[in-house]
Design an enzyme around this catalytic site. Structure first.
Site, short mmCIF file in Angstrom:
data_model
loop_
_atom_site.label_atom_id
_atom_site.label_comp_id
_atom_site.label_asym_id
_atom_site.label_seq_id
_atom_site.Cartn_x
_atom_site.Cartn_y
_atom_site.Cartn_z
CG HIS A 437 40.98 38.26 47.01
ND1 HIS A 437 40.32 38.33 45.75
CD2 HIS A 437 39.97 39.27 47.65
CE1 HIS A 437 39.39 39.15 45.70
NE2 HIS A 437 38.81 39.63 46.97
CG ASP A 441 39.08 38.90 40.63
OD1 ASP A 441 40.19 39.47 41.58
OD2 ASP A 441 39.35 39.29 39.39
#
Length: 466
Positions: A437, A441
């Site tokens: 992450h 995204d």
């Protein structure tokens, strides 16, 4: 003065000549003398000696197995002294098998087990032992055909390239000598035939000598007796050392947890069309290409399409930079009895279905047999793990460093689905994408997984590139 020691092996039974190969000619006065173990040569000027041979007469006979080797040369003047010392007295019948080169990034390994024992007959290039490294298992092969006379190392030893592990006699002469582990077993005394002595009498005496419990205090409840946890007996447990491969996998996966911001997103795929495509063309596919058409090639092609649509999933963080790859190397996770290995499909974006199936089969066989090389597992930009072959319904795969994402496939289960307003049974599969992450995204991750779903459910998209 320049001083050095030369050793040279003379294989012939007679030494008939004298020659020096050097960058500069040996000049000045020189002399040499011979003894049983050493020969010395003294001269005044010499720059660089490449090889040498010389007359050696010991009582009128030339002694074979003399050996010459430059040990050291240090400039201390204008005189060089060269000495020759015999270090081998065998007749060339016994040859040692040594640990081979294991790769640029591997300096040592663990001698896992011997495939042969003293007295066994071996052929040239036949494996006689296995070395476990952090990544692969490497065979130690016999350099010649013959009989193993002695094991020069023990199982569990840490060995480096060049270490001798076994001696092989080309003629098969000489009684085999047991290894140190076999000697230890042979020297263990046999168990005693006497019946074990019982200890019932001391127990009875202890019961007689035990004092009676103290009288209970009036008005106070008796204190609770402390209870000890009932642990299983130690004789029902086994302790075995971790293999190097298992320790390496554990370290890498823990590093993945500590480094990446792991997040997993899920989706489900209707496998009806892909399974129907395979059923319809599997015979013609096998007849033309000589390999079965599986579901893995469809998911590899779908992953390639998704990586091209979302190139950030194919990228990786390097310090303060992001490295985007314009190629796709797909790693396929393969479970083996010795641990998890991840062979790589190089330039998978250039492969068709047949090439993907052939390469997967080849790499899977090598991984199962333990013959896969380090080069075949190095690199990789994206990983696919198929836990469905073991019956997994849903999982959260962990990223294979230094990649940024991994796709998890699962088992196909027939479930009721709503299609066109009607509830019908459909072969469904859950798919999962674990991603870093820090780089990817949620939007890109969901679009990536959605692209795989669209391509698998309608493989015609690959043909039309839509």
């Amino acid at each position: 003065m320049i001083w050095g020691v030369l050793r040279r092996r003379v294989a012939s039974s007679q030494v008939l000549g004298q020659a020096w190969k050097a960058k500069h000619t040996v000049s000045g006065s020189s002399c040499y003398h011979t003894v049983r173990k050493e020969s010395s040569f003294i001269c005044k000027e010499i720059a660089f000696v490449q090889s040498s041979s010389y007359h050696t007469f010991l009582g009128g006979h030339a002694y074979p197995k003399l050996s010459i080797e430059v040990n050291a040369i240090s400039p201390t003047g204008s005189v060089i002294r060269l000495s020759n010392r015999s270090f081998s007295s065998d007749d060339g019948d016994v040859v040692e098998a040594t640990v081979p080169f294991m790769g640029e990034s591997i300096t040592d390994g663990t001698l896992a087990n011997f495939l042969k024992k003293p007295g066994d007959r071996v052929e040239a290039d036949e494996p006689i032992a296995q070395i476990e490294t952090d990544k692969v298992t490497i065979d130690v092969v016999s350099p010649v055909a013959g009989v193993i006379t002695k094991l020069l190392a023990n199982e569990g030893d840490t060995v480096e390239p060049g270490i001798k592990v076994a001696a092989i006699s080309k003629s098969g002469e000489g009684a085999p000598i047991a290894s140190s582990s076999e000697k230890a077993v042979s020297q263990t005394p046999p168990p005693s035939k006497e019946a074990p002595k019982t200890e019932t009498t001391p127990i009875k005496e202890a019961k007689k000598e035990s004092s009676p419990p103290p009288p209970k205090s009036k008005g106070l409840p008796p204190p609770p007796k402390p209870t000890e946890p009932q642990l299983p007996p130690k004789d029902r447990e086994r302790r075995v050392p971790m293999t190097r491969l298992r320790k390496r996998v554990a370290t890498r996966l823990k590093d993945s947890q500590n480094t990446f911001a792991l997040l997993t997103t899920f989706n489900e795929v209707d496998m009806t069309n892909l399974m129907g495509l395979r059923s319809e063309y599997k015979d013609a596919f096998f007849e033309k290409h000589g390999v079965k058409l599986g579901l893995m090639s469809g998911f590899v092609k779908a992953a390639i399409s998704a990586l091209q649509y979302q190139p950030v999933v194919n990228a990786v963080i390097d310090g303060d930079d992001i490295i985007y790859r314009d190629y796709v190397d797909i790693s396929i996770a393969v479970g083996t009895p010795k641990g998890l290995v991840v062979p790589v499909l190089r330039n998978a974006e250039r492969m068709n279905f047949a090439e993907i199936e052939k390469e997967i089969n080849t790499l899977a066989k090598k991984a199962t047999a333990g013959s896969i090389s380090i080069d075949e597992m190095a690199g990789g930009t994206f990983t696919i793990s198929n836990g469905g072959v073991y019956g997994s319904l849903l999982s959260t795969p962990i990223i294979n460093p230094p990649q940024s994402a991994i796709l998890g496939m699962h088992s196909i289960v027939s479930r009721p689905m709503v299609v066109g307003g009607n509830v019908v049974p459909r072969p469904m599969m859950y798919i999962a994408l674990t991603y870093d992450h820090r780089l990817i995204d949620g939007r890109e991750a969901v679009f990536f997984l959605r692209r795989i779903k669209d391509v698998v459910e309608d493989p015609r998209r690959l043909l039309l590139d839509v």
